[in-house]
Design a protein around this motif. Structure first.
Motif, short mmCIF file in Angstrom:
data_model
loop_
_atom_site.label_atom_id
_atom_site.label_comp_id
_atom_site.label_asym_id
_atom_site.label_seq_id
_atom_site.Cartn_x
_atom_site.Cartn_y
_atom_site.Cartn_z
N MET A 163 0.83 -1.21 0.00
CA MET A 163 0.00 0.00 0.00
C MET A 163 0.86 1.26 0.00
N ALA A 164 1.97 1.21 0.73
CA ALA A 164 2.89 2.35 0.68
C ALA A 164 3.16 2.71 -0.78
N ASN A 165 3.33 1.67 -1.62
CA ASN A 165 3.62 1.93 -3.02
C ASN A 165 2.49 2.68 -3.72
N VAL A 166 1.25 2.33 -3.35
CA VAL A 166 0.12 2.99 -3.99
C VAL A 166 0.15 4.48 -3.69
N ILE A 167 0.31 4.82 -2.42
CA ILE A 167 0.29 6.24 -2.05
C ILE A 167 1.55 6.94 -2.59
N CYS A 168 2.67 6.23 -2.58
CA CYS A 168 3.91 6.83 -3.11
C CYS A 168 3.79 7.13 -4.59
N ASP A 169 3.11 6.25 -5.32
CA ASP A 169 2.92 6.48 -6.76
C ASP A 169 1.93 7.61 -7.01
N ALA A 170 0.96 7.75 -6.11
CA ALA A 170 -0.12 8.71 -6.36
C ALA A 170 0.31 10.16 -6.16
N VAL A 171 1.23 10.38 -5.23
CA VAL A 171 1.53 11.76 -4.82
C VAL A 171 2.61 12.40 -5.69
N GLU A 198 4.01 11.01 7.54
CA GLU A 198 2.62 10.78 7.95
C GLU A 198 1.88 9.95 6.90
N PHE A 199 2.16 10.23 5.61
CA PHE A 199 1.43 9.52 4.55
C PHE A 199 1.74 8.03 4.54
N ILE A 200 2.93 7.63 4.96
CA ILE A 200 3.24 6.20 4.88
C ILE A 200 3.28 5.51 6.25
N ARG A 201 2.91 6.26 7.32
CA ARG A 201 3.11 5.65 8.63
C ARG A 201 2.18 4.45 8.88
N HIS A 202 1.05 4.42 8.26
CA HIS A 202 0.20 3.23 8.40
C HIS A 202 0.46 2.34 7.20
N GLU A 203 1.26 1.34 7.37
CA GLU A 203 1.49 0.45 6.24
C GLU A 203 0.21 -0.31 5.92
N ALA A 204 -0.41 -0.80 6.94
CA ALA A 204 -1.66 -1.53 6.75
C ALA A 204 -2.80 -0.53 6.85
N CYS A 205 -3.47 -0.31 5.75
CA CYS A 205 -4.47 0.75 5.74
C CYS A 205 -5.72 0.26 5.05
N PRO A 206 -6.84 0.93 5.33
CA PRO A 206 -8.09 0.53 4.70
C PRO A 206 -7.98 0.60 3.17
N ALA A 207 -8.56 -0.36 2.52
CA ALA A 207 -8.51 -0.38 1.04
C ALA A 207 -9.26 0.81 0.48
N SER A 208 -8.77 1.34 -0.58
CA SER A 208 -9.45 2.50 -1.16
C SER A 208 -10.69 2.03 -1.93
N ILE A 209 -11.67 2.87 -1.90
CA ILE A 209 -12.97 2.52 -2.48
C ILE A 209 -13.00 2.88 -3.96
#
Lengths: 238, 238
Positions: A1-9, A157-168
């Motif tokens: 998931m970190a990768n998803v947010i890292c790619d998005a920003v 802060e953006f990556i501190r929760h590695e395990a995070c709710p799936a995006s809808i």
């Protein structure tokens, strides 16, 4: 998931002057796994210096350079500004980093995170492109953070929760280009019809741009709205 | 509570060489409300330069200078080291920043948080004074953070629970009546101009009403939008 947010920003630096700060931003991005850096109107020699420094990172060497903010964020569907202080009459919802992080996760598309120049932060014009503002909670007597440190805190802060709710799954959000089209149609249509607020033409455009950014449009709605606006400007049927 | 944790923590910099980094640490401390800075064997001219810089903060001017780590932490009852990488055979419990934050809160007394030099980090000897280690989760290929950025991330984490939710003053959301007015103006304007989807008039009104509900308008925006729509339906100025 970190990768998803890292790619998005996409980190977007506007008018940054100090090459050390640009380097520090790139370093924090490397630390936390972010890769997309865009600079808008950097102080040119500074940017060249930072980019060509011995040990300059891949991130810095691949940073995109843009001449306007509109250009830098054209593919983004959510634009987040960062603010040190916040005026008495905020035009935007103001989020803590953790709140912004949740919104980015829930958001399907590309997200721009804007940082203004060291001295002035984001201008009114820059802010008119933003849907929300992120504010790091700092002491009221020492509000203004160093650029590289502010970036580090946000990305942490953006990556501190590695395990995070799936995006809808949601309909794709309107891109900045869609919103610019609506703004342009509205502004030209209104000005052609004699709309002119007391504050003048530029203020009118800023006002309309901010309004359009607040509308939370998805891309389908954006198309519909453009069609509607074009239609409204026709002559009434007899 | 922020005050309790801010009073409890002593930032201890060991063998720091770059005066910009010492200044950056002091700045982050000011941003997040921490005050106790101690330096152990700083590279002397650098420390004098940082301390005497124009605009040097109160924090920097009141920083304590010590000749040994033992001396710098003599009044502390919990000593936390910071580590970039962690060797194959860690001698200490390794905590995430959030976990360290909880331990500091639960702890009654003074807590030292140690940062080593820019180049080497904490030495084996420094580590022997620590009860636990704090590690900021960074990318395995870019583990080592800039000193000022690492300090900013730690201090942000320590006070992040104290920060009140940011979402401050926001204009009131538009009422259903506002939205109905917009829907009515739009619908009648469009129908008068010959807009008629294949599904018929009732479907058109439903479609427009749904669109308007999705716009996330506040009451100020609703007024502006009604004004804009009325204006758009005028004849263009010659």
């Amino acid at each position: 998931m970190a990768n998803v947010i890292c790619d998005a920003v996409r980190l977007v630096l506007i008018g940054t002057r100090n090459p050390l700060n640009i380097g520090a931003v790139a370093r924090a991005m490397g630390n936390f796994g972010f890769r997309h850096l865009r600079v808008v109107n950097p102080y040119d020699p500074a940017f060249r210096e930072a980019r060509s420094a011995v040990g300059a990172s891949e991130i810095l060497r691949h940073a995109e350079q843009h001449n306007s903010l509109a250009d830098a964020i054209s593919d983004c569907t959510l634009v987040i500004g960062t603010a040190a202080g916040v005026g008495r009459d905020p035009q935007h919802p103001i989020l803590l980093p953790a709140e912004a992080s949740e919104i980015i996760r829930a958001h399907g598309g590309s997200v721009a995170l804007l940082f203004g120049s060291e001295k002035r932060g984001l201008s009114k014009s820059d802010l008119s492109y933003c849907q929300v503002l992120l504010k790091i909670p700092t002491s009221e007597h020492h509000e203004s953070m160093n650029l590289g440190q502010a970036v580090a805190v946000c990305l942490y802060e953006f990556i501190r929760h590695e395990a995070c709710p799936a995006s809808i799954v949601q309909p794709a959000t309107a891109t900045a280009t869609d919103l610019d089209r609506i703004t342009a149609v509205l502004t030209s249509g209104l000005l052609a019809r004699g709309y002119m607020p007391a504050e003048g033409r530029d203020a009118a455009e800023l006002k309309i741009r901010r309004l359009v950014r607040r509308l939370a449009l998805n891309s389908r709605d954006a198309e519909t709205l453009i069609g509607i606006l074009r239609h409204l400007m026709r002559e009434p049927a007899p």
